[in-house]
Write a protein that holds these residues in place. Sequence first.
Motif, PDB file in Angstrom:
ATOM      1  N   ILE A 263     -31.431 -28.665 -41.650  1.00 34.84           N
ATOM      2  CA  ILE A 263     -31.639 -27.220 -41.502  1.00 34.84           C
ATOM      3  C   ILE A 263     -30.323 -26.479 -41.731  1.00 34.84           C
ATOM      4  O   ILE A 263     -30.284 -25.434 -42.388  1.00 34.84           O
ATOM      5  N   GLY A 264     -29.246 -27.020 -41.181  1.00 35.57           N
ATOM      6  CA  GLY A 264     -27.947 -26.405 -41.413  1.00 35.57           C
ATOM      7  C   GLY A 264     -27.583 -26.374 -42.887  1.00 35.57           C
ATOM      8  O   GLY A 264     -27.076 -25.377 -43.404  1.00 35.57           O
ATOM      9  N   TRP A 265     -27.860 -27.468 -43.566  1.00 35.64           N
ATOM     10  CA  TRP A 265     -27.578 -27.540 -45.009  1.00 35.64           C
ATOM     11  C   TRP A 265     -28.431 -26.528 -45.776  1.00 35.64           C
ATOM     12  O   TRP A 265     -27.946 -25.860 -46.698  1.00 35.64           O
ATOM     13  N   MET A 266     -29.703 -26.394 -45.392  1.00 35.85           N
ATOM     14  CA  MET A 266     -30.591 -25.439 -46.052  1.00 35.85           C
ATOM     15  C   MET A 266     -30.113 -23.999 -45.878  1.00 35.85           C
ATOM     16  O   MET A 266     -30.336 -23.155 -46.750  1.00 35.85           O
ATOM     17  N   GLY A 267     -29.466 -23.731 -44.766  1.00 38.56           N
ATOM     18  CA  GLY A 267     -29.064 -22.353 -44.490  1.00 38.56           C
ATOM     19  C   GLY A 267     -27.664 -22.013 -44.921  1.00 38.56           C
ATOM     20  O   GLY A 267     -27.166 -20.923 -44.612  1.00 38.56           O
ATOM     21  N   ARG A 268     -27.006 -22.920 -45.657  1.00 40.89           N
ATOM     22  CA  ARG A 268     -25.603 -22.667 -46.003  1.00 40.89           C
ATOM     23  C   ARG A 268     -25.419 -21.434 -46.883  1.00 40.89           C
ATOM     24  O   ARG A 268     -24.362 -20.803 -46.859  1.00 40.89           O
ATOM     25  N   LYS A 269     -26.465 -21.040 -47.641  1.00 36.70           N
ATOM     26  CA  LYS A 269     -26.355 -19.845 -48.488  1.00 36.70           C
ATOM     27  C   LYS A 269     -26.211 -18.580 -47.646  1.00 36.70           C
ATOM     28  O   LYS A 269     -25.718 -17.562 -48.135  1.00 36.70           O
ATOM     29  N   HIS A 270     -26.664 -18.667 -46.391  1.00 41.25           N
ATOM     30  CA  HIS A 270     -26.567 -17.496 -45.512  1.00 41.25           C
ATOM     31  C   HIS A 270     -25.173 -17.343 -44.909  1.00 41.25           C
ATOM     32  O   HIS A 270     -24.909 -16.339 -44.240  1.00 41.25           O
ATOM     33  N   SER A 271     -24.313 -18.331 -45.108  1.00 42.10           N
ATOM     34  CA  SER A 271     -22.977 -18.253 -44.507  1.00 42.10           C
ATOM     35  C   SER A 271     -21.877 -18.391 -45.553  1.00 42.10           C
ATOM     36  O   SER A 271     -20.782 -18.862 -45.241  1.00 42.10           O
TER      37      SER A 271
ATOM     38  N   THR B  54     -20.307 -16.013 -46.853  1.00 43.99           N
ATOM     39  CA  THR B  54     -19.262 -15.077 -46.440  1.00 43.99           C
ATOM     40  C   THR B  54     -19.229 -15.015 -44.920  1.00 43.99           C
ATOM     41  O   THR B  54     -20.207 -15.392 -44.248  1.00 43.99           O
ATOM     42  N   PHE B  55     -18.142 -14.536 -44.367  1.00 48.61           N
ATOM     43  CA  PHE B  55     -18.031 -14.439 -42.922  1.00 48.61           C
ATOM     44  C   PHE B  55     -19.059 -13.458 -42.370  1.00 48.61           C
ATOM     45  O   PHE B  55     -19.656 -13.687 -41.309  1.00 48.61           O
ATOM     46  N   ASP B  56     -19.319 -12.376 -43.089  1.00 51.76           N
ATOM     47  CA  ASP B  56     -20.332 -11.410 -42.655  1.00 51.76           C
ATOM     48  C   ASP B  56     -21.710 -12.064 -42.616  1.00 51.76           C
ATOM     49  O   ASP B  56     -22.484 -11.854 -41.681  1.00 51.76           O
ATOM     50  N   GLY B  57     -22.026 -12.862 -43.625  1.00 45.77           N
ATOM     51  CA  GLY B  57     -23.294 -13.571 -43.635  1.00 45.77           C
ATOM     52  C   GLY B  57     -23.387 -14.596 -42.523  1.00 45.77           C
ATOM     53  O   GLY B  57     -24.451 -14.794 -41.924  1.00 45.77           O
ATOM     54  N   TYR B  58     -22.281 -15.251 -42.225  1.00 42.04           N
ATOM     55  CA  TYR B  58     -22.212 -16.231 -41.144  1.00 42.04           C
ATOM     56  C   TYR B  58     -22.604 -15.592 -39.818  1.00 42.04           C
ATOM     57  O   TYR B  58     -23.285 -16.212 -38.995  1.00 42.04           O
ATOM     58  N   LEU B  59     -22.215 -14.329 -39.611  1.00 46.02           N
ATOM     59  CA  LEU B  59     -22.464 -13.652 -38.342  1.00 46.02           C
ATOM     60  C   LEU B  59     -23.747 -12.844 -38.298  1.00 46.02           C
ATOM     61  O   LEU B  59     -24.259 -12.557 -37.216  1.00 46.02           O
ATOM     62  N   SER B  60     -24.298 -12.438 -39.458  1.00 48.04           N
ATOM     63  CA  SER B  60     -25.403 -11.478 -39.416  1.00 48.04           C
ATOM     64  C   SER B  60     -26.602 -11.801 -40.298  1.00 48.04           C
ATOM     65  O   SER B  60     -27.570 -11.043 -40.307  1.00 48.04           O
ATOM     66  N   MET B  61     -26.567 -12.866 -41.071  1.00 46.76           N
ATOM     67  CA  MET B  61     -27.663 -13.225 -41.986  1.00 46.76           C
ATOM     68  C   MET B  61     -27.936 -12.124 -43.014  1.00 46.76           C
ATOM     69  O   MET B  61     -29.028 -12.033 -43.561  1.00 46.76           O
TER      70      MET B  61
ATOM     71  N   VAL C 263     -22.063 -32.929 -33.522  1.00 47.65           N
ATOM     72  CA  VAL C 263     -23.175 -32.620 -34.426  1.00 47.65           C
ATOM     73  C   VAL C 263     -23.398 -31.116 -34.503  1.00 47.65           C
ATOM     74  O   VAL C 263     -23.607 -30.550 -35.583  1.00 47.65           O
ATOM     75  N   VAL C 264     -23.336 -30.433 -33.352  1.00 51.90           N
ATOM     76  CA  VAL C 264     -23.510 -28.977 -33.344  1.00 51.90           C
ATOM     77  C   VAL C 264     -22.416 -28.305 -34.162  1.00 51.90           C
ATOM     78  O   VAL C 264     -22.682 -27.388 -34.954  1.00 51.90           O
ATOM     79  N   LEU C 265     -21.187 -28.734 -33.980  1.00 50.68           N
ATOM     80  CA  LEU C 265     -20.092 -28.171 -34.753  1.00 50.68           C
ATOM     81  C   LEU C 265     -20.336 -28.331 -36.251  1.00 50.68           C
ATOM     82  O   LEU C 265     -20.065 -27.420 -37.047  1.00 50.68           O
ATOM     83  N   LEU C 266     -20.892 -29.470 -36.625  1.00 50.58           N
ATOM     84  CA  LEU C 266     -21.134 -29.750 -38.034  1.00 50.58           C
ATOM     85  C   LEU C 266     -22.116 -28.758 -38.643  1.00 50.58           C
ATOM     86  O   LEU C 266     -21.817 -28.113 -39.651  1.00 50.58           O
ATOM     87  N   TYR C 267     -23.317 -28.625 -38.029  1.00 50.99           N
ATOM     88  CA  TYR C 267     -24.282 -27.743 -38.685  1.00 50.99           C
ATOM     89  C   TYR C 267     -24.025 -26.272 -38.402  1.00 50.99           C
ATOM     90  O   TYR C 267     -24.445 -25.392 -39.142  1.00 50.99           O
ATOM     91  N   SER C 268     -23.279 -25.979 -37.328  1.00 49.12           N
ATOM     92  CA  SER C 268     -22.904 -24.588 -37.072  1.00 49.12           C
ATOM     93  C   SER C 268     -22.016 -24.049 -38.179  1.00 49.12           C
ATOM     94  O   SER C 268     -22.179 -22.914 -38.625  1.00 49.12           O
ATOM     95  N   GLN C 269     -21.077 -24.862 -38.620  1.00 51.04           N
ATOM     96  CA  GLN C 269     -20.173 -24.412 -39.680  1.00 51.04           C
ATOM     97  C   GLN C 269     -20.910 -24.238 -41.012  1.00 51.04           C
ATOM     98  O   GLN C 269     -20.474 -23.485 -41.872  1.00 51.04           O
ATOM     99  N   MET C 270     -22.036 -24.925 -41.169  1.00 52.57           N
ATOM    100  CA  MET C 270     -22.779 -24.839 -42.428  1.00 52.57           C
ATOM    101  C   MET C 270     -23.549 -23.527 -42.565  1.00 52.57           C
ATOM    102  O   MET C 270     -23.492 -22.873 -43.603  1.00 52.57           O
ATOM    103  N   SER C 271     -24.298 -23.156 -41.516  1.00 48.80           N
ATOM    104  CA  SER C 271     -25.293 -22.095 -41.708  1.00 48.80           C
ATOM    105  C   SER C 271     -25.157 -20.893 -40.794  1.00 48.80           C
ATOM    106  O   SER C 271     -25.937 -19.942 -40.916  1.00 48.80           O
ATOM    107  N   GLY C 272     -24.227 -20.895 -39.861  1.00 53.08           N
ATOM    108  CA  GLY C 272     -23.986 -19.719 -39.042  1.00 53.08           C
ATOM    109  C   GLY C 272     -25.197 -19.267 -38.241  1.00 53.08           C
ATOM    110  O   GLY C 272     -25.974 -20.069 -37.723  1.00 53.08           O
ATOM    111  N   LEU C 273     -25.382 -17.950 -38.157  1.00 49.48           N
ATOM    112  CA  LEU C 273     -26.428 -17.366 -37.320  1.00 49.48           C
ATOM    113  C   LEU C 273     -27.822 -17.800 -37.768  1.00 49.48           C
ATOM    114  O   LEU C 273     -28.694 -18.064 -36.943  1.00 49.48           O
ATOM    115  N   TRP C 274     -28.040 -17.881 -39.072  1.00 48.99           N
ATOM    116  CA  TRP C 274     -29.352 -18.281 -39.577  1.00 48.99           C
ATOM    117  C   TRP C 274     -29.713 -19.682 -39.067  1.00 48.99           C
ATOM    118  O   TRP C 274     -30.833 -19.913 -38.620  1.00 48.99           O
ATOM    119  N   GLY C 275     -28.775 -20.595 -39.115  1.00 48.75           N
ATOM    120  CA  GLY C 275     -29.034 -21.952 -38.640  1.00 48.75           C
ATOM    121  C   GLY C 275     -29.330 -21.989 -37.157  1.00 48.75           C
ATOM    122  O   GLY C 275     -30.199 -22.739 -36.704  1.00 48.75           O
TER     123      GLY C 275
END
Length: 460
Positions: free
Chosen positions: A19-27, A29-36, A160-172
Amino acid sequence: MLTTIFVVLVIYFVAMVVIGWMGRKHSETFDGYLSMGKSGGVILLAGGYIGAHIGNGFVVGGATDGAAVGMAGSVYGIACGVSCLMIAFLLNDFIYKNNYFTLADYYRGRYNSKFPGLIYDLSQTLSVIGVFGGQIMAGKALFEALGFNGAMGAIFMTVVVLLYSQMSGLWGAYATSVVQTVIIFFGLILTTVILVSHGAVETVQSAVAAGAANPNSLNFKGMNLEALIFMTVPLMLGQVTNQNNFLRITSAKSAKASKIACIVAFLVITPMALMPAFIGSYGAAVYGASGSSAFFTVILNELPAIVAALIIAAALAAVMSTIDGGLIMLSAVLTRDIWQIMLNKNPNEKQLKRITLGINVGSSAIALVLALTVDNMLSLFSSCYAFLAAACFVPFVGGALWKGGTTKGAVSSSVVGMLTVVAIWCGLKVPMAGVFPILPAAVTYVAVSLFTKEERPAAA
C-alpha cells in the motif's frame, strides 16, 4: 494457531508495504506527503479519523480497562467517537475555510507572533511522541501475548512503519487505516457474537453472583466521576488542538466531505467502544486475565485460528497506522512549521525529505524508550492529551471567542497550563487533575490580556 497467526502477520506486513508503494505518487513532493494534494474523499478521511482512534489504546486498552472496571472501560472509546462529532460541528468549517494547515497557522494570524505557534508545535510534538510510545507499547504487549520477544517485536514493527511512511505520506496512513478499520470492525463484531452465542453474558453473571468476578463486570458503575473525567475530557479537549484533525480537514476535497467523514467516524467508533470492554470483562471473569493479556487471552482461546489471526493482524495494523499518522503530524509541526516557515523559508525538496526522515527516526527512538518503560497505555494517552490541552486549548478557543486576547496572554496561558500539568505529574494534588490545568490557564489568559491590552492585535 500460532502458525496461522504468523502467516497472516507476514501477509499483512507485506500488504502494508505494498500500500505504501502504491501511494508513493502522492508523496513526490513534501506538500503531497502532508496533504494528498487536497484530494481526500469521505471513505479515505473517515478511515483516517477512525484509524487515529482505534489503535491498540482503543482495542487492547479498552479490554484492559474492561477487565478492571467492567463496561465502564468503554468510556475512553466512546469519548473518541464523541470527539469526532465535536470536530464535525465546531471546527470543521472554520479550519477548512481558513485553510489552517496547523494550529500554528491560526496562532500566527490571530496573535501576529511566532511564539504561541512555537509553543503549540513543541507541545504537540511531546504529546504525539507520548501517544506514539503508547501505541508501540500495545504492539509490544501483542507480541508478548503470542510468546514472542516483545521488545524485538516492537522494534521490528516500528521499522516497518518508518519504511512505508516515507513512501506514501498522508495517503498511505489513511489508506492503511481504511483496511484495518474494516477488519477490526467486523472482527470485534464477530468476536462479540461468538462469545454471546456461547453464553458469555450468563457466564459472567454467574461469576459475579459467586463472587469470582468484578460486580461491575456488565455495568458502567466501575469508574468514579474523577476517573471518568480523566479518561474522557482531556482527550476531547486535546482533539480541539490535535494536529491530525487539521491535516484531515485541509486535505479534504471539500468541507462537506470532511464533515461527513467525521460523522461516519462517530457512528462507527461509538458502538465499537463497547466491544473491547466486554471482551476484557469476560476475560477477567473466565480466565482471571488482567492488563493487556485480557484481550489476547480471549482471542486466542475462544476464536477459530483464522479469525484470531485476522483480528491480531488488524490490531497490529491499527498500531502501525496510528504511528504512521503521528509521524505525519510531526512532519507538519517540525519540518513545515519550524524548519520551513521559521528557519529556512526556501528549502528544496531534498532538504525537506532529509529533515523529515531525521525527525521520524529520532521520534521513533524516543517513543520506543517510552514503550519499554511505561506500564499503562491509556494513562499515558490521557496524560499526553491533558498536556496538549493545557498548553493550547485556552489560547485557541480564547482567541476565537474574545477579541481582547493578546500575544502575552496566549503565551502566559500556555506556560501556566504546562507547568500545572508537570506539577500534577510530580505529585500536586488537585481535584479533577485531567482538566484542572485549563482553569489556571484560562485565568492567566484573561488577566495577562487585560494588563497588556495596549498590545492587543487585531482579530483574525
